[in-house]
Design a protein around this motif. Sequence first.
Motif, PDB file in Angstrom:
ATOM      1  N   ALA A  27       0.855  -1.200   0.000  1.00 20.09           N
ATOM      2  CA  ALA A  27       0.000   0.000   0.000  1.00 20.09           C
ATOM      3  C   ALA A  27       0.889   1.248   0.000  1.00 20.09           C
ATOM      4  N   GLN A  28       1.981   1.198   0.771  1.00 15.49           N
ATOM      5  CA  GLN A  28       2.908   2.345   0.799  1.00 15.49           C
ATOM      6  C   GLN A  28       3.581   2.540  -0.564  1.00 15.49           C
ATOM      7  N   PHE A  29       4.021   1.429  -1.172  1.00 13.53           N
ATOM      8  CA  PHE A  29       4.610   1.522  -2.527  1.00 13.53           C
ATOM      9  C   PHE A  29       3.600   2.165  -3.489  1.00 13.53           C
ATOM     10  N   PHE A  30       2.350   1.737  -3.349  1.00 14.42           N
ATOM     11  CA  PHE A  30       1.307   2.209  -4.270  1.00 14.42           C
ATOM     12  C   PHE A  30       1.041   3.701  -4.055  1.00 14.42           C
ATOM     13  N   VAL A  31       0.994   4.114  -2.787  1.00 11.79           N
ATOM     14  CA  VAL A  31       0.790   5.532  -2.469  1.00 11.79           C
ATOM     15  C   VAL A  31       1.904   6.358  -3.114  1.00 11.79           C
ATOM     16  N   ASN A  32       3.149   5.896  -2.947  1.00 17.99           N
ATOM     17  CA  ASN A  32       4.285   6.645  -3.509  1.00 17.99           C
ATOM     18  C   ASN A  32       4.214   6.694  -5.029  1.00 17.99           C
ATOM     19  N   TYR A  33       3.812   5.575  -5.617  1.00 18.70           N
ATOM     20  CA  TYR A  33       3.676   5.520  -7.076  1.00 18.70           C
ATOM     21  C   TYR A  33       2.632   6.538  -7.556  1.00 18.70           C
ATOM     22  N   LEU A  34       1.473   6.527  -6.898  1.00 22.27           N
ATOM     23  CA  LEU A  34       0.398   7.441  -7.326  1.00 22.27           C
ATOM     24  C   LEU A  34       0.835   8.903  -7.172  1.00 22.27           C
ATOM     25  N   LYS A  35       1.543   9.169  -6.081  1.00 19.55           N
ATOM     26  CA  LYS A  35       2.012  10.558  -5.866  1.00 19.55           C
ATOM     27  C   LYS A  35       2.978  10.968  -6.977  1.00 19.55           C
ATOM     28  N   ARG A  36       3.868  10.045  -7.326  1.00 20.98           N
ATOM     29  CA  ARG A  36       4.821  10.350  -8.418  1.00 20.98           C
ATOM     30  C   ARG A  36       4.089  10.595  -9.733  1.00 20.98           C
ATOM     31  N   GLU A  37       2.959   9.915  -9.892  1.00 27.40           N
ATOM     32  CA  GLU A  37       2.168  10.092 -11.115  1.00 27.40           C
ATOM     33  C   GLU A  37       1.346  11.384 -11.072  1.00 27.40           C
ATOM     34  N   GLY A  38       1.418  12.078  -9.945  1.00 23.82           N
ATOM     35  CA  GLY A  38       0.750  13.386  -9.845  1.00 23.82           C
ATOM     36  C   GLY A  38      -0.643  13.355  -9.249  1.00 23.82           C
ATOM     37  N   PHE A  39      -1.032  12.229  -8.678  1.00 21.24           N
ATOM     38  CA  PHE A  39      -2.374  12.158  -8.091  1.00 21.24           C
ATOM     39  C   PHE A  39      -2.389  12.686  -6.666  1.00 21.24           C
ATOM     40  N   CYS A  40      -3.546  13.166  -6.280  1.00 19.67           N
ATOM     41  CA  CYS A  40      -3.772  13.475  -4.868  1.00 19.67           C
ATOM     42  C   CYS A  40      -4.132  12.154  -4.195  1.00 19.67           C
ATOM     43  N   VAL A  41      -3.427  11.797  -3.145  1.00 21.01           N
ATOM     44  CA  VAL A  41      -3.619  10.477  -2.523  1.00 21.01           C
ATOM     45  C   VAL A  41      -3.859  10.626  -1.022  1.00 21.01           C
ATOM     46  N   TYR A  42      -4.793   9.861  -0.530  1.00 18.56           N
ATOM     47  CA  TYR A  42      -5.038   9.820   0.917  1.00 18.56           C
ATOM     48  C   TYR A  42      -4.868   8.386   1.385  1.00 18.56           C
ATOM     49  N   PHE A  43      -3.920   8.186   2.305  1.00 16.34           N
ATOM     50  CA  PHE A  43      -3.695   6.842   2.830  1.00 16.34           C
ATOM     51  C   PHE A  43      -4.443   6.684   4.145  1.00 16.34           C
ATOM     52  N   THR A  44      -5.095   5.550   4.301  1.00 16.25           N
ATOM     53  CA  THR A  44      -5.724   5.271   5.577  1.00 16.25           C
ATOM     54  C   THR A  44      -5.603   3.797   5.914  1.00 16.25           C
ATOM     55  N   LYS A  45      -5.797   3.485   7.199  1.00 23.82           N
ATOM     56  CA  LYS A  45      -5.747   2.070   7.569  1.00 23.82           C
ATOM     57  C   LYS A  45      -6.865   1.756   8.555  1.00 23.82           C
ATOM     58  N   GLU A  46      -7.218   0.500   8.587  1.00 18.31           N
ATOM     59  CA  GLU A  46      -8.226   0.031   9.542  1.00 18.31           C
ATOM     60  C   GLU A  46      -7.677  -1.171  10.299  1.00 18.31           C
ATOM     61  N   PRO A  47      -7.800  -1.224  11.601  1.00 14.28           N
ATOM     62  CA  PRO A  47      -8.314  -0.150  12.450  1.00 14.28           C
ATOM     63  C   PRO A  47      -7.246   0.904  12.682  1.00 14.28           C
ATOM     64  N   GLY A  48      -7.703   2.145  12.977  1.00 16.59           N
ATOM     65  CA  GLY A  48      -6.767   3.192  13.383  1.00 16.59           C
ATOM     66  C   GLY A  48      -6.493   4.268  12.356  1.00 16.59           C
ATOM     67  N   GLY A  49      -7.333   4.411  11.342  1.00 12.84           N
ATOM     68  CA  GLY A  49      -7.083   5.435  10.316  1.00 12.84           C
ATOM     69  C   GLY A  49      -7.165   6.849  10.856  1.00 12.84           C
ATOM     70  N   VAL A  50      -8.063   7.083  11.788  1.00 21.17           N
ATOM     71  CA  VAL A  50      -8.245   8.450  12.306  1.00 21.17           C
ATOM     72  C   VAL A  50      -7.392   8.654  13.553  1.00 21.17           C
ATOM     73  N   ASN A  51      -7.506   7.722  14.485  1.00 18.33           N
ATOM     74  CA  ASN A  51      -6.597   7.727  15.640  1.00 18.33           C
ATOM     75  C   ASN A  51      -6.545   6.304  16.201  1.00 18.33           C
ATOM     76  N   ASN A  52      -5.659   6.103  17.168  1.00 15.04           N
ATOM     77  CA  ASN A  52      -5.416   4.727  17.628  1.00 15.04           C
ATOM     78  C   ASN A  52      -6.256   4.300  18.825  1.00 15.04           C
ATOM     79  N   LYS A  53      -7.240   5.134  19.201  1.00 12.10           N
ATOM     80  CA  LYS A  53      -7.968   4.812  20.434  1.00 12.10           C
ATOM     81  C   LYS A  53      -8.683   3.462  20.346  1.00 12.10           C
ATOM     82  N   ILE A  54      -9.503   3.292  19.316  1.00 10.21           N
ATOM     83  CA  ILE A  54     -10.242   2.023  19.200  1.00 10.21           C
ATOM     84  C   ILE A  54      -9.281   0.898  18.810  1.00 10.21           C
ATOM     85  N   ARG A  55      -8.313   1.223  17.943  1.00 15.56           N
ATOM     86  CA  ARG A  55      -7.315   0.209  17.542  1.00 15.56           C
ATOM     87  C   ARG A  55      -6.615  -0.387  18.773  1.00 15.56           C
ATOM     88  N   ASN A  56      -6.184   0.484  19.680  1.00 11.89           N
ATOM     89  CA  ASN A  56      -5.487  -0.012  20.866  1.00 11.89           C
ATOM     90  C   ASN A  56      -6.388  -0.910  21.698  1.00 11.89           C
TER      91      ASN A  56
END
Length: 204
Positions: A27-56
């Motif tokens: 996913a990180q490789f892909f984010v970097n690739y898209l950025k190099r291609e000039g796209f606006c990219v937002y990376f998120t993950k589950e659980p914990g995309g917004v903050n780690n409270k529920i993830r923890n």
Amino acid sequence: MLPKKQKNLFRYIAFEGIDGCGKTTQAQFFVNYLKREGFCVYFTKEPGGVNNKIRNLLLEEKWPSKTELFLFLADRALNIVNVKREIEKDCIVVGDRSIYSTMAYQGYGGGLDLEFLEKLNLFSTEGLRPDVVFYFDIDLKTMKNRVKKHDAIESKGDSFFMRVRKGYVELLKKEKNFFLINGEKSKEEVFRSVLKIWKSLLGD
Ligand code: TYD
């Protein structure tokens, strides 16, 4: 803003698979690739995309299956607000896990009713599902070699993870947006497979 060719195409790309499958690296490789291609990219993950409270909460201790499910859904409902906002801004959202982790882990792995989970998932995302899912397949032996530290989910045992993996394979058969990638290969080879599929989807 997205380059023209990307308009109205795939906005939400999820990376899925059992623990240790390499999806986070990819996913990180892909984010970097898209950025190099000039796209606006937002990376998120589950659980914990917004903050780690529920993830923890989820990973620090074992919960009864329904409590665990609702914690994942609560985290997702929080995360989806940002996902939708970024899609509205014409960005591509790259998600490290998605609704399909709940189907695979809590559904196929944990034995919760799949149809009910599908409804709860879509309730938590207000109907949003990933446009494209890259599924990285590895066997249990590879998982064990790669995952050394064990959180509450990762310590569920072999038979659980066998069911989760089988679940992903079922999803692969059922869902048109799923693409299979052999996660046993080197990082570079795996990423070449990701890009090959992505480019073929874009018609490049
Ligand atoms: P993840 O962050 O991908 O693992 P890691 O800590 O190795 O980066 O995911 C944490 C765990 O949560 C993982 O074992 C999968 C599990 N999970 C579910 O069981 N259901 C879900 O809906 C999600 C999103 C994750």
